[in-house]
Write a protein that holds these residues in place. Structure first.
Motif, PDB file in Angstrom:
ATOM      1  N   LEU A   4      -0.143  -4.433  15.367  1.00  0.00           N
ATOM      2  CA  LEU A   4       0.752  -4.365  14.343  1.00  0.00           C
ATOM      3  C   LEU A   4       0.574  -5.422  13.428  1.00  0.00           C
ATOM      4  N   ALA A   5       0.406  -6.548  13.913  1.00  0.00           N
ATOM      5  CA  ALA A   5       0.254  -7.734  12.844  1.00  0.00           C
ATOM      6  C   ALA A   5      -0.839  -7.587  11.711  1.00  0.00           C
ATOM      7  N   ARG A   6      -2.039  -7.080  12.497  1.00  0.00           N
ATOM      8  CA  ARG A   6      -3.092  -6.698  11.643  1.00  0.00           C
ATOM      9  C   ARG A   6      -2.860  -5.646  10.621  1.00  0.00           C
ATOM     10  N   SER A   7      -2.166  -4.831  10.803  1.00  0.00           N
ATOM     11  CA  SER A   7      -1.607  -3.562   9.924  1.00  0.00           C
ATOM     12  C   SER A   7      -0.870  -3.776   8.916  1.00  0.00           C
ATOM     13  N   LEU A   8       0.265  -4.721   9.229  1.00  0.00           N
ATOM     14  CA  LEU A   8       1.139  -5.199   8.423  1.00  0.00           C
ATOM     15  C   LEU A   8       0.591  -6.390   7.404  1.00  0.00           C
ATOM     16  N   ALA A   9      -0.525  -7.095   7.737  1.00  0.00           N
ATOM     17  CA  ALA A   9      -1.147  -7.708   6.765  1.00  0.00           C
ATOM     18  C   ALA A   9      -2.181  -6.824   5.944  1.00  0.00           C
ATOM     19  N   ARG A  10      -2.721  -5.996   6.386  1.00  0.00           N
ATOM     20  CA  ARG A  10      -3.690  -5.075   5.435  1.00  0.00           C
ATOM     21  C   ARG A  10      -2.724  -4.250   4.568  1.00  0.00           C
ATOM     22  N   PHE A  11      -1.605  -3.672   5.020  1.00  0.00           N
ATOM     23  CA  PHE A  11      -0.994  -2.881   4.154  1.00  0.00           C
ATOM     24  C   PHE A  11       0.350  -3.322   3.368  1.00  0.00           C
ATOM     25  N   VAL A  12       0.929  -4.187   4.198  1.00  0.00           N
ATOM     26  CA  VAL A  12       2.077  -4.736   3.635  1.00  0.00           C
ATOM     27  C   VAL A  12       1.990  -6.194   2.917  1.00  0.00           C
ATOM     28  N   GLY A  13       0.892  -6.851   3.379  1.00  0.00           N
ATOM     29  CA  GLY A  13       0.733  -8.172   2.803  1.00  0.00           C
ATOM     30  C   GLY A  13       1.991  -9.311   3.436  1.00  0.00           C
ATOM     31  N   ARG A  14       2.368  -9.039   4.392  1.00  0.00           N
ATOM     32  CA  ARG A  14       3.521  -9.979   5.035  1.00  0.00           C
ATOM     33  C   ARG A  14       3.353  -9.930   6.730  1.00  0.00           C
ATOM     34  N   THR A  15       3.604 -11.013   7.074  1.00  0.00           N
ATOM     35  CA  THR A  15       3.893 -11.094   8.574  1.00  0.00           C
ATOM     36  C   THR A  15       5.155 -10.537   9.022  1.00  0.00           C
ATOM     37  N   ARG A  59      -4.421  -0.815   0.144  1.00  0.00           N
ATOM     38  CA  ARG A  59      -4.106  -1.998   0.578  1.00  0.00           C
ATOM     39  C   ARG A  59      -3.119  -2.767  -0.006  1.00  0.00           C
ATOM     40  N   ALA A  60      -2.421  -3.909   0.554  1.00  0.00           N
ATOM     41  CA  ALA A  60      -1.542  -4.666  -0.290  1.00  0.00           C
ATOM     42  C   ALA A  60      -2.282  -5.558  -1.077  1.00  0.00           C
ATOM     43  N   SER A  61      -1.584  -5.805  -2.249  1.00  0.00           N
ATOM     44  CA  SER A  61      -2.264  -6.878  -3.046  1.00  0.00           C
ATOM     45  C   SER A  61      -1.285  -7.399  -4.031  1.00  0.00           C
ATOM     46  N   VAL A  62      -1.681  -8.743  -4.599  1.00  0.00           N
ATOM     47  CA  VAL A  62      -0.851  -9.498  -5.490  1.00  0.00           C
ATOM     48  C   VAL A  62      -1.021  -8.614  -6.690  1.00  0.00           C
ATOM     49  N   ALA A  63       0.037  -8.424  -7.452  1.00  0.00           N
ATOM     50  CA  ALA A  63       0.057  -7.714  -8.834  1.00  0.00           C
ATOM     51  C   ALA A  63       0.753  -8.615  -9.643  1.00  0.00           C
ATOM     52  N   PRO A  64       0.291  -8.649 -11.015  1.00  0.00           N
ATOM     53  CA  PRO A  64       1.256  -9.622 -11.888  1.00  0.00           C
ATOM     54  C   PRO A  64       2.419  -8.579 -12.477  1.00  0.00           C
ATOM     55  N   VAL A  65       3.318  -9.447 -12.830  1.00  0.00           N
ATOM     56  CA  VAL A  65       4.782  -8.679 -13.327  1.00  0.00           C
ATOM     57  C   VAL A  65       5.075  -9.049 -14.634  1.00  0.00           C
ATOM     58  N   PRO A  66       4.906  -8.282 -15.804  1.00  0.00           N
ATOM     59  CA  PRO A  66       5.310  -8.854 -17.066  1.00  0.00           C
ATOM     60  C   PRO A  66       6.650  -9.339 -17.028  1.00  0.00           C
ATOM     61  N   ALA A 100       0.892  -1.300  -0.066  1.00  0.00           N
ATOM     62  CA  ALA A 100      -0.085   0.036  -0.049  1.00  0.00           C
ATOM     63  C   ALA A 100       0.635   1.380  -0.015  1.00  0.00           C
ATOM     64  N   SER A 101       0.543   2.215  -0.715  1.00  0.00           N
ATOM     65  CA  SER A 101       0.961   3.461  -0.585  1.00  0.00           C
ATOM     66  C   SER A 101      -0.062   4.753  -0.897  1.00  0.00           C
ATOM     67  N   ALA A 102       0.371   5.924  -0.111  1.00  0.00           N
ATOM     68  CA  ALA A 102      -0.474   6.960  -0.215  1.00  0.00           C
ATOM     69  C   ALA A 102      -0.070   7.874  -1.279  1.00  0.00           C
ATOM     70  N   ARG A 103       1.160   7.659  -1.947  1.00  0.00           N
ATOM     71  CA  ARG A 103       1.775   8.533  -2.825  1.00  0.00           C
ATOM     72  C   ARG A 103       1.196   7.884  -4.389  1.00  0.00           C
ATOM     73  N   PHE A 104       1.243   8.674  -5.346  1.00  0.00           N
ATOM     74  CA  PHE A 104       0.767   8.540  -6.506  1.00  0.00           C
ATOM     75  C   PHE A 104       2.382   8.245  -7.505  1.00  0.00           C
ATOM     76  N   ASP A 105       2.372   7.326  -8.490  1.00  0.00           N
ATOM     77  CA  ASP A 105       3.437   7.200  -9.392  1.00  0.00           C
ATOM     78  C   ASP A 105       3.160   7.542 -10.749  1.00  0.00           C
ATOM     79  N   LEU A 106       4.150   7.915 -11.556  1.00  0.00           N
ATOM     80  CA  LEU A 106       4.112   8.026 -13.129  1.00  0.00           C
ATOM     81  C   LEU A 106       5.245   6.903 -13.461  1.00  0.00           C
ATOM     82  N   VAL A 107       4.527   6.002 -13.951  1.00  0.00           N
ATOM     83  CA  VAL A 107       5.389   4.738 -14.333  1.00  0.00           C
ATOM     84  C   VAL A 107       5.527   4.645 -15.828  1.00  0.00           C
ATOM     85  N   PHE A 108       6.811   4.468 -16.332  1.00  0.00           N
ATOM     86  CA  PHE A 108       6.978   3.986 -17.534  1.00  0.00           C
ATOM     87  C   PHE A 108       7.687   2.560 -17.890  1.00  0.00           C
ATOM     88  N   TRP A 109       7.457   1.881 -18.789  1.00  0.00           N
ATOM     89  CA  TRP A 109       7.964   0.493 -18.772  1.00  0.00           C
ATOM     90  C   TRP A 109       7.818   0.107 -20.121  1.00  0.00           C
TER      91      TRP A 109
END
Length: 241
Positions: free
Chosen positions: A202-213, A58-65, A33-42
């Motif tokens: 702390l564990a709930r926060s990490l799970a929601r926003f980082v997706g890791r224990t 929130r954290a989420s699984v994202a595909p990687v080309p 999770a991030s509160a900032r926005f990005d300009l992405v070039f690929w």
């Protein structure tokens, strides 16, 4: 092998971080999770793409080309593009048209593609043309101030980030916690430093926003790498829960 990420800080008040990455033999990542926005070039399979990536709540699984190269500019808190509806970009993105290896289109104009080393010059031009604006109150984290009402403050946060001030703070705190844990700080110490109620909080926060224990954060996982993770430079002062 996996997802190689390199990043650097910036001296521009408009830029939080500049980053680049390359993927190889990896199909997905955990997008933090991030509160900032990005300009992405690929570049993928010989084609160039440009997108505005909105804040992620929130954290989420994202595909990687496969076998793709990326370059991105993470904008500082309080920076926005007024012509884009940020409340609709939250947890989403906008693919920009006309992208080639040399240029792309943004707000009706053609812009040369920037690079990792000249990102600030590109951002300076965007600001001069008022494609980018910066709200100094939001950039400071929103407090403590006495000359503006809470309602006005929340309105300015929503306009600049698409998020409430408290949501920004929760996301930033979880990112800070993850960085500390990854650097070897015990979870109990992180709870104390960052004002969590207890380790389950702390564990709930990490799970929601980082997706890791906390345990997994201490271990590299090339099969499912994390997206760019760093401590944000500014965040709101007040937080509820």
């Amino acid at each position: 092998m996996g997802l190689e990420i390199e990043s650097r800080e910036s001296d521009s008040p408009y830029v939080e971080r500049v980053w680049r990455s390359r993927s190889s033999d990896v199909t997905e990542m955990m997008s933090v999770a991030s509160a900032r926005f990005d300009l992405v070039f690929w570049e993928e399979r010989g084609e160039t793409h440009v997108a505005v990536q909105g804040p992620e709540t929130r954290a989420s699984v994202a595909p990687v080309p496969e076998d793709a190269t990326f370059f991105g500019i993470s904008f500082a808190l309080g920076v926005s593009m007024p012509h884009l509806p940020f409340e609709r970009l939250v947890d989403g993105n906008l693919l920009l048209p006309g992208a080639t290896r040399r240029s792309f289109h943004l707000q009706g104009s053609s812009w040369h593609l920037p690079g990792y080393d000249d990102a600030e010059a590109f951002v300076r031009r965007l600001a001069q043309e008022e494609v980018l604006v910066r709200d100094p109150l939001v950039a400071s984290g929103g407090g403590p101030v006495s000359w503006v009402s809470e309602r006005t403050l929340q309105r300015r946060f929503l306009a600049a980030t698409g998020l409430t001030r408290n949501a920004v703070r929760q996301i930033d705190r979880a990112r800070h916690a993850a960085v500390l844990i990854r650097d070897g700080v015990p979870a109990g110490e992180v709870v104390h430093r960052l004002g969590y109620f207890d380790q389950p909080h702390l564990a709930r926060s990490l799970a929601r926003f980082v997706g890791r224990t906390a345990t997994r954060l201490a271990q590299a996982d090339p099969a499912e790498p994390l997206s760019l993770l760093y401590r944000s430079s500014a965040s709101p002062h007040r937080i509820d829960g």
